[in-house]
Design a protein around this motif. Sequence first.
Motif, PDB file in Angstrom:
ATOM      1  N   ALA A 117      -6.716   0.763   4.781  1.00  0.00           N
ATOM      2  CA  ALA A 117      -6.975  -0.625   5.205  1.00  0.00           C
ATOM      3  C   ALA A 117      -8.416  -0.758   5.703  1.00  0.00           C
ATOM      4  O   ALA A 117      -9.089  -1.758   5.428  1.00  0.00           O
ATOM      5  CB  ALA A 117      -5.977  -1.055   6.281  1.00  0.00           C
ATOM      6  N   THR A 118      -8.906   0.261   6.407  1.00  0.00           N
ATOM      7  CA  THR A 118     -10.307   0.279   6.862  1.00  0.00           C
ATOM      8  C   THR A 118     -11.252   0.339   5.662  1.00  0.00           C
ATOM      9  O   THR A 118     -12.252  -0.393   5.605  1.00  0.00           O
ATOM     10  CB  THR A 118     -10.550   1.499   7.781  1.00  0.00           C
ATOM     11  OG1 THR A 118      -9.626   1.446   8.859  1.00  0.00           O
ATOM     12  CG2 THR A 118     -11.970   1.523   8.322  1.00  0.00           C
ATOM     13  N   LYS A 120     -10.716  -0.654   2.666  1.00  0.00           N
ATOM     14  CA  LYS A 120     -10.681  -1.928   1.949  1.00  0.00           C
ATOM     15  C   LYS A 120     -11.511  -2.988   2.669  1.00  0.00           C
ATOM     16  O   LYS A 120     -12.278  -3.722   2.030  1.00  0.00           O
ATOM     17  CB  LYS A 120      -9.221  -2.390   1.793  1.00  0.00           C
ATOM     18  CG  LYS A 120      -9.055  -3.568   0.879  1.00  0.00           C
ATOM     19  CD  LYS A 120      -7.590  -3.857   0.591  1.00  0.00           C
ATOM     20  CE  LYS A 120      -7.474  -5.145  -0.188  1.00  0.00           C
ATOM     21  NZ  LYS A 120      -6.063  -5.460  -0.499  1.00  0.00           N
ATOM     22  N   ALA A 121     -11.394  -3.033   3.995  1.00  0.00           N
ATOM     23  CA  ALA A 121     -12.189  -4.000   4.783  1.00  0.00           C
ATOM     24  C   ALA A 121     -13.681  -3.746   4.583  1.00  0.00           C
ATOM     25  O   ALA A 121     -14.469  -4.687   4.441  1.00  0.00           O
ATOM     26  CB  ALA A 121     -11.799  -3.896   6.260  1.00  0.00           C
ATOM     27  N   THR A 122     -14.075  -2.483   4.554  1.00  0.00           N
ATOM     28  CA  THR A 122     -15.475  -2.111   4.326  1.00  0.00           C
ATOM     29  C   THR A 122     -15.953  -2.605   2.964  1.00  0.00           C
ATOM     30  O   THR A 122     -17.063  -3.129   2.829  1.00  0.00           O
ATOM     31  CB  THR A 122     -15.641  -0.568   4.407  1.00  0.00           C
ATOM     32  OG1 THR A 122     -15.120  -0.120   5.656  1.00  0.00           O
ATOM     33  CG2 THR A 122     -17.095  -0.146   4.259  1.00  0.00           C
ATOM     34  N   ILE A 124     -14.613  -5.058   1.069  1.00  0.00           N
ATOM     35  CA  ILE A 124     -14.649  -6.530   1.008  1.00  0.00           C
ATOM     36  C   ILE A 124     -15.968  -7.022   1.596  1.00  0.00           C
ATOM     37  O   ILE A 124     -16.666  -7.855   1.006  1.00  0.00           O
ATOM     38  CB  ILE A 124     -13.431  -7.140   1.753  1.00  0.00           C
ATOM     39  CG1 ILE A 124     -12.132  -6.850   0.985  1.00  0.00           C
ATOM     40  CG2 ILE A 124     -13.613  -8.655   1.959  1.00  0.00           C
ATOM     41  CD1 ILE A 124     -10.851  -7.189   1.735  1.00  0.00           C
ATOM     42  N   LYS A 125     -16.333  -6.450   2.737  1.00  0.00           N
ATOM     43  CA  LYS A 125     -17.576  -6.816   3.423  1.00  0.00           C
ATOM     44  C   LYS A 125     -18.796  -6.525   2.543  1.00  0.00           C
ATOM     45  O   LYS A 125     -19.778  -7.279   2.547  1.00  0.00           O
ATOM     46  CB  LYS A 125     -17.658  -6.050   4.745  1.00  0.00           C
ATOM     47  CG  LYS A 125     -18.710  -6.588   5.689  1.00  0.00           C
ATOM     48  CD  LYS A 125     -18.526  -6.068   7.117  1.00  0.00           C
ATOM     49  CE  LYS A 125     -19.837  -6.228   7.874  1.00  0.00           C
ATOM     50  NZ  LYS A 125     -20.187  -5.006   8.614  1.00  0.00           N
ATOM     51  N   CYS A 130     -11.776  -6.541  -4.452  1.00  0.00           N
ATOM     52  CA  CYS A 130     -10.557  -5.900  -3.954  1.00  0.00           C
ATOM     53  C   CYS A 130      -9.348  -6.750  -4.323  1.00  0.00           C
ATOM     54  O   CYS A 130      -9.482  -7.947  -4.595  1.00  0.00           O
ATOM     55  CB  CYS A 130     -10.624  -5.729  -2.440  1.00  0.00           C
ATOM     56  SG  CYS A 130     -11.841  -4.503  -1.916  1.00  0.00           S
ATOM     57  N   LYS A 135      -4.803  -9.513   5.418  1.00  0.00           N
ATOM     58  CA  LYS A 135      -6.054  -9.186   6.081  1.00  0.00           C
ATOM     59  C   LYS A 135      -5.730  -8.049   7.054  1.00  0.00           C
ATOM     60  O   LYS A 135      -5.199  -8.269   8.132  1.00  0.00           O
ATOM     61  CB  LYS A 135      -6.579 -10.425   6.823  1.00  0.00           C
ATOM     62  CG  LYS A 135      -8.013 -10.303   7.291  1.00  0.00           C
ATOM     63  CD  LYS A 135      -8.563 -11.660   7.746  1.00  0.00           C
ATOM     64  CE  LYS A 135      -9.909 -11.494   8.418  1.00  0.00           C
ATOM     65  NZ  LYS A 135      -9.790 -10.810   9.755  1.00  0.00           N
ATOM     66  N   GLY A 136      -5.987  -6.836   6.643  1.00  0.00           N
ATOM     67  CA  GLY A 136      -5.686  -5.672   7.480  1.00  0.00           C
ATOM     68  C   GLY A 136      -4.199  -5.368   7.559  1.00  0.00           C
ATOM     69  O   GLY A 136      -3.425  -5.764   6.668  1.00  0.00           O
ATOM     70  N   THR A 160      -1.356   2.677   5.147  1.00  0.00           N
ATOM     71  CA  THR A 160      -2.811   2.762   5.315  1.00  0.00           C
ATOM     72  C   THR A 160      -3.294   4.210   5.302  1.00  0.00           C
ATOM     73  O   THR A 160      -4.420   4.498   4.921  1.00  0.00           O
ATOM     74  CB  THR A 160      -3.287   2.015   6.580  1.00  0.00           C
ATOM     75  OG1 THR A 160      -4.714   1.899   6.529  1.00  0.00           O
ATOM     76  CG2 THR A 160      -2.874   2.737   7.872  1.00  0.00           C
ATOM     77  N   TYR A 198      -0.160  -2.242   4.967  1.00  0.00           N
ATOM     78  CA  TYR A 198      -0.819  -3.482   4.548  1.00  0.00           C
ATOM     79  C   TYR A 198      -0.231  -3.940   3.226  1.00  0.00           C
ATOM     80  O   TYR A 198       0.563  -3.212   2.606  1.00  0.00           O
ATOM     81  CB  TYR A 198      -2.346  -3.327   4.485  1.00  0.00           C
ATOM     82  CG  TYR A 198      -2.866  -2.363   3.445  1.00  0.00           C
ATOM     83  CD1 TYR A 198      -2.798  -0.984   3.641  1.00  0.00           C
ATOM     84  CD2 TYR A 198      -3.434  -2.830   2.254  1.00  0.00           C
ATOM     85  CE1 TYR A 198      -3.285  -0.106   2.693  1.00  0.00           C
ATOM     86  CE2 TYR A 198      -3.925  -1.947   1.302  1.00  0.00           C
ATOM     87  CZ  TYR A 198      -3.851  -0.589   1.521  1.00  0.00           C
ATOM     88  OH  TYR A 198      -4.328   0.281   0.577  1.00  0.00           O
TER      89      TYR A 198
END
Length: 444
Positions: A117-118, A120-122, A124-125, A130, A135-136, A160, A198
Amino acid sequence: MFKKILIANRGEIAMRIIRTCKEMGIKTVAVYSTADKDSLPVRFADEAVCIGPPMSAKSYLSIPNIIAAAEITNADAIHPGYGFLSENEKFSRVCQEHGIKFIGALPEQIAGMGDKATAKATMIKAGVPCIPGSKGLIKDVKEALSNAELVKYPVILKATAGGGGKGMRIVWNPDEMQSAWDSARQEAAAAFGNDGIYMEKFIQEPRHIEIQIAGDQYGNACHMSERDCSIQRRHQKLVEETPSPFMTDELRDRMGKAAIKAAKAVKYEGVGTVEFLVDKNRDFYFMEMNTRIQVEHTITEEVINFDLIKEQIKIAAGEKISGKNYLPLMHAIQCRINAEDPLNDFRPSPGKILQYHSPGGHGVRIDTHVYAGYSIPPHYDSMISKLIVVAQTREEAILKMKRALDEYIIEGVKTTIPFHQKLMENKAFNSGNFTTKFMETFEM
Ligand code: MV4
């Protein structure tokens, strides 16, 4: 450059690393469990240190034993290969603390990519495509149900801490949510000691296409084209090839750029892989980033004419990469030859290799640690060798693979050779039209 590298691994990858070290004039230390005392890496390394009993937890996964072996032999770097400690945050950090260069990712990078999940967030940013989803992390089944309404069914719940398919559940409708949620959480807690979950839209019949990347300590990054790993069974890859029969020059350019973005987002140093799912419309989505050398690195080496282990060592030693990308000049296929019985649900078949004759000739490569008389221990994975062919076209590569498989004689254990022979005759495989579902319907 390093003077002495300790190889914290076994089997074919230990041999593979020793070979490159020899070509670079670097001394090698093999470590081995008592089950591997008669193995080729022990025979061919400059030094060998026994690090414990057969059980991995007490040998190849024992950080104190491996660090002790590096200290008594004065190794200045450790190559972890794949599996075992190759993506272990703690091991990377302990190496650092002991002034031994870990030939792999930094502890923070391993942690950041290991938590999906981390990761993926990285991504997306960083602007890497993705899969649409939560969201998380999701906190309870109520939140899962409301998320699924937005994402639209079918959805997939993912652990995750996962990877390799554990703690994953497909949910086709709201009625299935509660039991999928409970079992995914329970499986994740048992397997990883982390029950974070997630959600994503479930992509049906995707291809698994991964991009090889490299980054250096100065912020340069490049890609080395793709590998198609869609032929897998229960998350075990059986055959890999490059280029992907589904690839176009335009898609490779877009996926390559996305993979470089991913590498730069985490200031990646070393060689790595960015895994994507590709749907039937050729839309692609980030899945995971692997911070290690992979089993299938060989086919990339063959089509770009480049030693990836040498590159790993050079980057770890602080050398710059050119920053230019590499496109495939040839077509390569790898068949994993495992000690498994394909007629019996691929059941492991460890034991003594009584007869051994490996194929050769133009465009044929074998990476292995076995020989006639060698006993495959039951304690580790069942890989005997990797058979790699390289030719001008996919058609010629398949013909060469058939020829090589016919020359391959292994007696004493059951192998996956008959499976590969059957696959090379398969119509869908020959057409290049296959997805990750291929093995679900394949009949031996
Ligand atoms: C997916 C998916 C479909 N949709 N995610 C399997 C292992 C893990 N790394 C991710 N996996 C998948 N994630 C979404 N949103 C299908 C799989 C999957 C798969 C992926 C690559 C190769 C083989 C696979 C076999 C079954 C499921």
